[in-house]
Design an enzyme around this catalytic site. Structure first.
Site, PDB file in Angstrom:
ATOM      1  N   SER A  10     -39.260 -22.953   6.190  1.00  0.00           N
ATOM      2  CA  SER A  10     -38.894 -21.603   5.771  1.00  0.00           C
ATOM      3  C   SER A  10     -38.922 -21.535   4.259  1.00  0.00           C
ATOM      4  CB  SER A  10     -37.500 -21.234   6.253  1.00  0.00           C
ATOM      5  OG  SER A  10     -37.054 -20.085   5.527  1.00  0.00           O
ATOM      6  N   HIS A  35     -42.850 -20.427   7.884  1.00  0.00           N
ATOM      7  CA  HIS A  35     -41.854 -19.502   8.429  1.00  0.00           C
ATOM      8  C   HIS A  35     -41.428 -18.523   7.339  1.00  0.00           C
ATOM      9  CE1 HIS A  35     -38.761 -18.363  11.373  1.00  0.00           C
ATOM     10  NE2 HIS A  35     -37.902 -18.299  10.360  1.00  0.00           N
ATOM     11  N   ASP A  37     -39.034 -15.518   6.357  1.00  0.00           N
ATOM     12  CA  ASP A  37     -37.771 -14.851   6.696  1.00  0.00           C
ATOM     13  C   ASP A  37     -37.657 -13.524   5.959  1.00  0.00           C
ATOM     14  OD1 ASP A  37     -36.370 -16.588   8.528  1.00  0.00           O
ATOM     15  OD2 ASP A  37     -36.276 -18.036   6.892  1.00  0.00           O
ATOM     16  N   MET A  39     -35.719 -10.122   5.345  1.00  0.00           N
ATOM     17  CA  MET A  39     -34.345  -9.606   5.471  1.00  0.00           C
ATOM     18  C   MET A  39     -34.206  -8.271   4.750  1.00  0.00           C
ATOM     19  SD  MET A  39     -32.258 -13.064   4.663  1.00  0.00           S
ATOM     20  CE  MET A  39     -32.573 -14.587   5.567  1.00  0.00           C
ATOM     21  N   HIS A  68     -40.469 -13.945  10.760  1.00  0.00           N
ATOM     22  CA  HIS A  68     -39.180 -13.700  11.408  1.00  0.00           C
ATOM     23  C   HIS A  68     -38.552 -12.457  10.788  1.00  0.00           C
ATOM     24  CE1 HIS A  68     -34.812 -15.417  12.056  1.00  0.00           C
ATOM     25  NE2 HIS A  68     -35.038 -14.331  12.776  1.00  0.00           N
ATOM     26  N   MET A  70     -35.861  -9.964  10.256  1.00  0.00           N
ATOM     27  CA  MET A  70     -34.426  -9.672  10.386  1.00  0.00           C
ATOM     28  C   MET A  70     -34.205  -8.293   9.783  1.00  0.00           C
ATOM     29  SD  MET A  70     -33.126 -13.485   9.433  1.00  0.00           S
ATOM     30  CE  MET A  70     -34.683 -13.878   8.644  1.00  0.00           C
ATOM     31  N   MET A 139     -31.579 -18.586  17.389  1.00  0.00           N
ATOM     32  CA  MET A 139     -30.875 -18.788  16.118  1.00  0.00           C
ATOM     33  C   MET A 139     -29.743 -19.788  16.330  1.00  0.00           C
ATOM     34  SD  MET A 139     -32.478 -17.011  13.918  1.00  0.00           S
ATOM     35  CE  MET A 139     -31.393 -17.550  12.587  1.00  0.00           C
ATOM     36  N   ASP A 175     -33.957 -22.121  14.765  1.00  0.00           N
ATOM     37  CA  ASP A 175     -33.883 -21.749  13.348  1.00  0.00           C
ATOM     38  C   ASP A 175     -32.438 -21.801  12.864  1.00  0.00           C
ATOM     39  OD1 ASP A 175     -34.210 -20.617  10.843  1.00  0.00           O
ATOM     40  OD2 ASP A 175     -35.059 -18.730  11.570  1.00  0.00           O
TER      41      ASP A 175
END
Ligand code: DX5
Ligand code: ZN
Length: 225
Positions: A10, A35, A37, A39, A68, A70, A139, A175
């Site tokens: 990540s 990966h 992330d 957000m 991913h 979020m 998660m 993760d």
């Protein structure tokens, strides 16, 4: 059925001032997936980066972009993340009321569709969409931040997810808080894709990352043996 092991660093834990180099370096060090992330400061209490940053990273590696999300809502942005070069797009089951539609939208964009479950979300939430999934992301911390401690109760959840997947072609990813200590626990439970931020991006540059990727791979293989 033994799905191939994938190590997914990540970049949340990498040096944002030189992201392109970080992605190239960790790929050279043996990463299988990158990966990403994403957000939004709404679904999770932190803000990271979006499709423009991902698009700018695309030329720096051939590795699979494992995105991913979020964010809530996710649906209005799926096309932008597909266009940015993401290969797998994972939405949170908790992020919207129409998970099945989100998954179908991702596949219609020609990408692999993933769903992520927060630690408290039961597996029953996804039992009716298994045919619409390419990846399940469990998660093992509450999403929003790197460097948190692995939640031990997630090992049993991973094992149950593995049973639920049975022989479907679905990757089982974990993760949060993955280290050489926790990696064998999750692979023994059936996980085949491991996200790791802080465990991999300690140190700096290809040589350091090769050591951390190798250590994690070995620990993960020990759990599968
Ligand atoms: C948490 C993110 C994770 C995180 C993992 O919201 O989804 O990918 O970066 O970081 P570590 O490996 O440090 O727990
Ligand atoms: Zn993640």
């Amino acid at each position: 059925m033994s799905r191939p092991l994938k190590i997914a660093p990540s970049i949340l834990a990498s040096n944002f001032a030189k992201l392109g180099q970080e992605v190239a370096d960790v790929t050279e060090a043996g990463a299988d997936w990158i990966h990403l992330d994403v957000m939004d400061g709404h679904f999770v209490p932190n803000i990271s980066f979006g499709p423009a940053v991902i698009k700018s990273l695309r030329p720096h590696t051939q590795a699979v972009f494992d995105c991913h999300l979020m964010i809530a809502p996710a649906d209005p942005y799926l096309e932008a993340f597909a266009d940015a070069g993401c290969d797998i797009i994972t939405v949170h089951a908790e992020a919207g009321p129409h998970l099945h539609r989100s998954l179908q939208t991702i596949r219609a964009l020609g990408k692999k569709a993933g769903v992520s479950l927060n630690p408290a979300t039961p597996l029953s939430h996804i039992e009716h969409v298994l045919d619409d999934l390419d990846l399940i992301l469990i998660m093992s911390v509450n999403p929003g931040f790197g460097g948190q401690k692995f939640i031990p109760a997630m090992v049993e959840k991973i094992a149950k997810t593995n049973l639920m997947i049975a022989n479907r072609p679905i990757d089982l990813e974990v993760d949060g808080g993955i280290t050489p200590e926790t990696a064998p626990l999750v692979t023994a439970a059936g996980a085949n894709a491991l996200v790791a931020g802080s465990a991999i991006f300690k140190g700096d540059g290809v040589d350091d990352y090769r050591k951390t990727v190798d250590t994690l791979k070995k620990a993960a293989e020990d759990g599968r043996a």
